[in-house]
Design a protein around this motif. Sequence first.
Motif, PDB file in Angstrom:
ATOM      1  N   ILE A   1      32.840 -27.593 -15.060  1.00 53.02           N
ATOM      2  CA  ILE A   1      33.734 -27.962 -16.160  1.00 53.02           C
ATOM      3  C   ILE A   1      35.185 -27.917 -15.697  1.00 53.02           C
ATOM      4  CG2 ILE A   1      34.483 -27.326 -18.491  1.00 53.02           C
ATOM      5  CD1 ILE A   1      31.710 -26.036 -18.860  1.00 53.02           C
ATOM      6  N   LEU A   2      35.971 -28.883 -16.170  1.00 49.73           N
ATOM      7  CA  LEU A   2      37.394 -28.937 -15.862  1.00 49.73           C
ATOM      8  C   LEU A   2      38.171 -28.326 -17.027  1.00 49.73           C
ATOM      9  CD1 LEU A   2      37.636 -32.601 -14.498  1.00 49.73           C
ATOM     10  CD2 LEU A   2      37.450 -30.498 -13.176  1.00 49.73           C
ATOM     11  N   PRO A   3      38.615 -27.070 -16.903  1.00 52.63           N
ATOM     12  CA  PRO A   3      39.367 -26.463 -18.012  1.00 52.63           C
ATOM     13  C   PRO A   3      40.669 -27.213 -18.265  1.00 52.63           C
ATOM     14  CG  PRO A   3      39.514 -25.114 -16.024  1.00 52.63           C
ATOM     15  CD  PRO A   3      38.528 -26.201 -15.730  1.00 52.63           C
ATOM     16  N   PRO A   4      41.108 -27.306 -19.548  1.00 52.25           N
ATOM     17  CA  PRO A   4      40.598 -26.612 -20.730  1.00 52.25           C
ATOM     18  C   PRO A   4      39.466 -27.330 -21.450  1.00 52.25           C
ATOM     19  CG  PRO A   4      42.574 -27.800 -21.303  1.00 52.25           C
ATOM     20  CD  PRO A   4      42.348 -28.059 -19.845  1.00 52.25           C
ATOM     21  N   GLU A   5      38.805 -28.328 -20.822  1.00 52.50           N
ATOM     22  CA  GLU A   5      37.681 -28.995 -21.454  1.00 52.50           C
ATOM     23  C   GLU A   5      36.497 -28.039 -21.559  1.00 52.50           C
ATOM     24  OE1 GLU A   5      36.832 -32.633 -19.411  1.00 52.50           O
ATOM     25  OE2 GLU A   5      38.941 -33.205 -19.285  1.00 52.50           O
ATOM     26  N   VAL A   6      35.499 -28.405 -22.358  1.00 51.30           N
ATOM     27  CA  VAL A   6      34.357 -27.514 -22.595  1.00 51.30           C
ATOM     28  C   VAL A   6      33.035 -28.155 -22.208  1.00 51.30           C
ATOM     29  CG1 VAL A   6      35.536 -26.237 -24.405  1.00 51.30           C
ATOM     30  CG2 VAL A   6      34.202 -28.267 -25.006  1.00 51.30           C
ATOM     31  N   ALA A   7      33.029 -29.409 -21.738  1.00 51.37           N
ATOM     32  CA  ALA A   7      31.778 -30.061 -21.366  1.00 51.37           C
ATOM     33  C   ALA A   7      32.036 -31.144 -20.338  1.00 51.37           C
ATOM     34  CB  ALA A   7      31.087 -30.659 -22.598  1.00 51.37           C
ATOM     35  N   ILE A   8      30.996 -31.414 -19.526  1.00 52.29           N
ATOM     36  CA  ILE A   8      31.074 -32.456 -18.500  1.00 52.29           C
ATOM     37  C   ILE A   8      29.664 -32.948 -18.235  1.00 52.29           C
ATOM     38  CG2 ILE A   8      30.902 -30.797 -16.599  1.00 52.29           C
ATOM     39  CD1 ILE A   8      32.684 -32.622 -14.941  1.00 52.29           C
ATOM     40  N   GLY A   9      29.540 -34.226 -17.894  1.00 53.57           N
ATOM     41  CA  GLY A   9      28.242 -34.813 -17.579  1.00 53.57           C
ATOM     42  C   GLY A   9      28.249 -35.453 -16.209  1.00 53.57           C
ATOM     43  N   ALA A  10      27.139 -35.314 -15.471  1.00 58.36           N
ATOM     44  CA  ALA A  10      26.992 -35.928 -14.149  1.00 58.36           C
ATOM     45  C   ALA A  10      25.878 -36.964 -14.226  1.00 58.36           C
ATOM     46  CB  ALA A  10      26.673 -34.870 -13.102  1.00 58.36           C
ATOM     47  N   LEU A  11      26.185 -38.204 -13.850  1.00 60.60           N
ATOM     48  CA  LEU A  11      25.249 -39.322 -13.950  1.00 60.60           C
ATOM     49  C   LEU A  11      24.649 -39.609 -12.582  1.00 60.60           C
ATOM     50  CD1 LEU A  11      27.557 -41.655 -16.077  1.00 60.60           C
ATOM     51  CD2 LEU A  11      25.979 -39.895 -16.901  1.00 60.60           C
ATOM     52  N   GLY A  12      23.312 -39.618 -12.495  1.00 62.30           N
ATOM     53  CA  GLY A  12      22.638 -39.891 -11.233  1.00 62.30           C
ATOM     54  C   GLY A  12      22.459 -41.376 -10.986  1.00 62.30           C
ATOM     55  N   LYS A  13      21.854 -41.689  -9.837  1.00 59.62           N
ATOM     56  CA  LYS A  13      21.629 -43.090  -9.486  1.00 59.62           C
ATOM     57  C   LYS A  13      20.479 -43.659 -10.325  1.00 59.62           C
ATOM     58  CE  LYS A  13      18.486 -41.954  -5.675  1.00 59.62           C
ATOM     59  NZ  LYS A  13      18.255 -42.087  -4.215  1.00 59.62           N
ATOM     60  N   ILE A  14      20.468 -44.962 -10.481  1.00 59.96           N
ATOM     61  CA  ILE A  14      19.418 -45.648 -11.239  1.00 59.96           C
ATOM     62  C   ILE A  14      18.263 -45.964 -10.282  1.00 59.96           C
ATOM     63  CG2 ILE A  14      18.860 -47.657 -12.631  1.00 59.96           C
ATOM     64  CD1 ILE A  14      21.795 -47.813 -13.427  1.00 59.96           C
ATOM     65  N   GLN A  15      17.062 -45.533 -10.648  1.00 61.94           N
ATOM     66  CA  GLN A  15      15.891 -45.726  -9.813  1.00 61.94           C
ATOM     67  C   GLN A  15      14.828 -46.525 -10.575  1.00 61.94           C
ATOM     68  OE1 GLN A  15      14.997 -41.949  -7.351  1.00 61.94           O
ATOM     69  NE2 GLN A  15      15.776 -41.151  -9.290  1.00 61.94           N
ATOM     70  N   VAL A  16      14.105 -47.359  -9.851  1.00 51.07           N
ATOM     71  CA  VAL A  16      12.975 -48.088 -10.430  1.00 51.07           C
ATOM     72  C   VAL A  16      11.730 -47.225 -10.241  1.00 51.07           C
ATOM     73  CG1 VAL A  16      11.611 -50.201 -10.370  1.00 51.07           C
ATOM     74  CG2 VAL A  16      14.070 -50.291  -9.905  1.00 51.07           C
ATOM     75  N   LEU A  17      11.180 -46.729 -11.358  1.00 50.51           N
ATOM     76  CA  LEU A  17      10.056 -45.797 -11.310  1.00 50.51           C
ATOM     77  C   LEU A  17       8.970 -46.246 -12.298  1.00 50.51           C
ATOM     78  CD1 LEU A  17      12.059 -42.435 -11.348  1.00 50.51           C
ATOM     79  CD2 LEU A  17      11.036 -43.563  -9.354  1.00 50.51           C
ATOM     80  N   PRO A  18       7.702 -45.871 -12.046  1.00 54.31           N
ATOM     81  CA  PRO A  18       6.617 -46.215 -12.988  1.00 54.31           C
ATOM     82  C   PRO A  18       6.642 -45.287 -14.207  1.00 54.31           C
ATOM     83  CG  PRO A  18       5.749 -44.990 -11.111  1.00 54.31           C
ATOM     84  CD  PRO A  18       7.195 -45.242 -10.814  1.00 54.31           C
ATOM     85  N   ARG A  19       6.465 -45.865 -15.375  1.00 58.71           N
ATOM     86  CA  ARG A  19       6.409 -45.092 -16.613  1.00 58.71           C
ATOM     87  C   ARG A  19       5.351 -45.714 -17.527  1.00 58.71           C
ATOM     88  NH1 ARG A  19       8.651 -42.072 -13.910  1.00 58.71           N
ATOM     89  NH2 ARG A  19      10.536 -40.833 -14.292  1.00 58.71           N
ATOM     90  N   PHE A  20       4.910 -44.939 -18.512  1.00 56.32           N
ATOM     91  CA  PHE A  20       3.926 -45.421 -19.476  1.00 56.32           C
ATOM     92  C   PHE A  20       4.641 -45.941 -20.726  1.00 56.32           C
ATOM     93  CE2 PHE A  20       1.405 -42.464 -16.955  1.00 56.32           C
ATOM     94  CZ  PHE A  20       0.252 -43.183 -16.744  1.00 56.32           C
ATOM     95  N   ASN A  21       4.195 -47.084 -21.226  1.00 53.86           N
ATOM     96  CA  ASN A  21       4.748 -47.595 -22.472  1.00 53.86           C
ATOM     97  C   ASN A  21       3.946 -47.047 -23.661  1.00 53.86           C
ATOM     98  OD1 ASN A  21       2.338 -48.993 -22.455  1.00 53.86           O
ATOM     99  ND2 ASN A  21       3.279 -51.017 -22.125  1.00 53.86           N
ATOM    100  N   GLY A  22       4.238 -47.559 -24.875  1.00 53.22           N
ATOM    101  CA  GLY A  22       3.571 -47.057 -26.064  1.00 53.22           C
ATOM    102  C   GLY A  22       2.084 -47.324 -26.088  1.00 53.22           C
ATOM    103  N   LYS A  23       1.614 -48.297 -25.329  1.00 52.79           N
ATOM    104  CA  LYS A  23       0.193 -48.635 -25.287  1.00 52.79           C
ATOM    105  C   LYS A  23      -0.550 -47.911 -24.161  1.00 52.79           C
ATOM    106  CE  LYS A  23       1.077 -53.283 -27.090  1.00 52.79           C
ATOM    107  NZ  LYS A  23       0.912 -54.746 -26.849  1.00 52.79           N
TER     108      LYS A  23
END
Length: 493
Positions: free
Chosen positions: A424-446
């Motif tokens: 965190i960079l004071p005086p801020e209270v939150a920070i986010g780190a974004l990773g690289k975008i990867q093509v991965l297998p996932r299951f859909n609703g079916k």
Amino acid sequence: MAAATALRSCYRAAGRLLCARHVRLCSSVRFLKSKYVWMFDKSTFEFSHQHRLFKTTAVSNGQIVQFKLSDIVEGITEVTVKEWYVKEGDNVSQFDSICEVQSDKASVTITSRYDGVIRKLYYNLDEIAYVGKPLVDIETDALKDVASEEDVVETPAVSHEEHTHQEIKGHKTLATPAVRRLAMENNIKLSEVVGTGKDNRILKEDILNYLAKQTGAILPPSPKLEIIPPLPESETAPAKPKDKAPKIPIPISRPIVFSGKDKTEALTGFHKVMVKTMTAALKIPHFGYCDEIDLTQLIQLREELKPTAEARGVKLSFLPFFIKAASLGLLHYPILNASVDENCTNITYKTSHNIGVAMDTEQGLIVPNVKNVQGCSVLEIAFELNRLQALGSANQLGTNDLTGGTFTLSNIGTIGGTYCKAVILPPEVAIGALGKIQVLPRFNGKGEVIKAHIMNVSWSADHRIIDGATMSCFSNLWKSYLEKPAFMLLDLK
């Protein structure tokens, strides 16, 4: 003849008297000379002539003005000289760029207050210059242009954005100091170059294209490494008889000797301010939270919008969508856009969403921020990011760009990271780190396996005032905006 001789003797006596009392008799001698010029002898004429030459020389000498470094930002006492735009003997005019200096907070271009000639540079490149100390000596011919001692003490230190204008024959030309210097080195008049940037701003590419047209040269592409495959064994050497075994030389072990020496350098610029910031950040109890985002629909949307953005002169990346989605989430969870005092006894909720973006530059880690994201469109955010990235690459970010942040996103995915424990960079209270975008297998609703574009996000929050539930709810809302970008339309104002 006798009267003339007597009168000549009197004037010789007057000339000798002038040598002893020239101050009081100066005006009378000039009167006699103009009336009786034919009666002056050689000695008297030579004396009057030398006296006039002395007075002329005294007036022709210019006055040396010590041009001192003024306060750039409150609290800054020293800066690093990064580039000189002038050298000793150069003629300068008012508002001409003198040098560029780098403080702990920003890069600043120092401009001249006087017309004159540079007589002395007090610092070399990468040396530390101190506020209130001389920066250069300028010889000015017009004494009326030289201000009093109080006026000479400080020079206006103006940020880069305030002095990118150059007046040429009544026409206002927008160009950065680096572009103006490139034009000066190639003897190019900025008034003859057509700018392709915002408001007809002249870019570096415009100078290079103009130079190529004038010289007829073709800019060479970046060199690529040519890999030559090895030739077959039959082509490299004649075949050896099989009955003769080749002799293999036995390598002789030799100690490796290094001739280099250790080098110690003082921490300066952004490295110095990073030490101060991270030391303060260690006092904050960090809470971590991670999740993954399916960006498949966002990727399709960006591909549809990219041509329109490019037609408007804007490079559209994924980051503007991430920033806008974070701002929409902060409207629902304003505690993440707050700050606390040093003793953590008071909390201040920030109205503006000034979202910072961490950038890796040659000068180190810098975090400029996009101001008032809550009132900006995605395209406006993209345009501002283009500006900040260009200035960051050229080390030209101003103080306003680097201060006032309320929330930060660090895009480590551009380098190749997936997960990160962001600090965190004071005086801020939150920070986010974004990773690289990867093509991965996932299951859909079916229950079917599909190809998905997955990005990981790592959040860090100040656990003194932010609990896990709040961070998780914010992350889920931010995630929904990105996985289904149409949802953002419901909350856009």
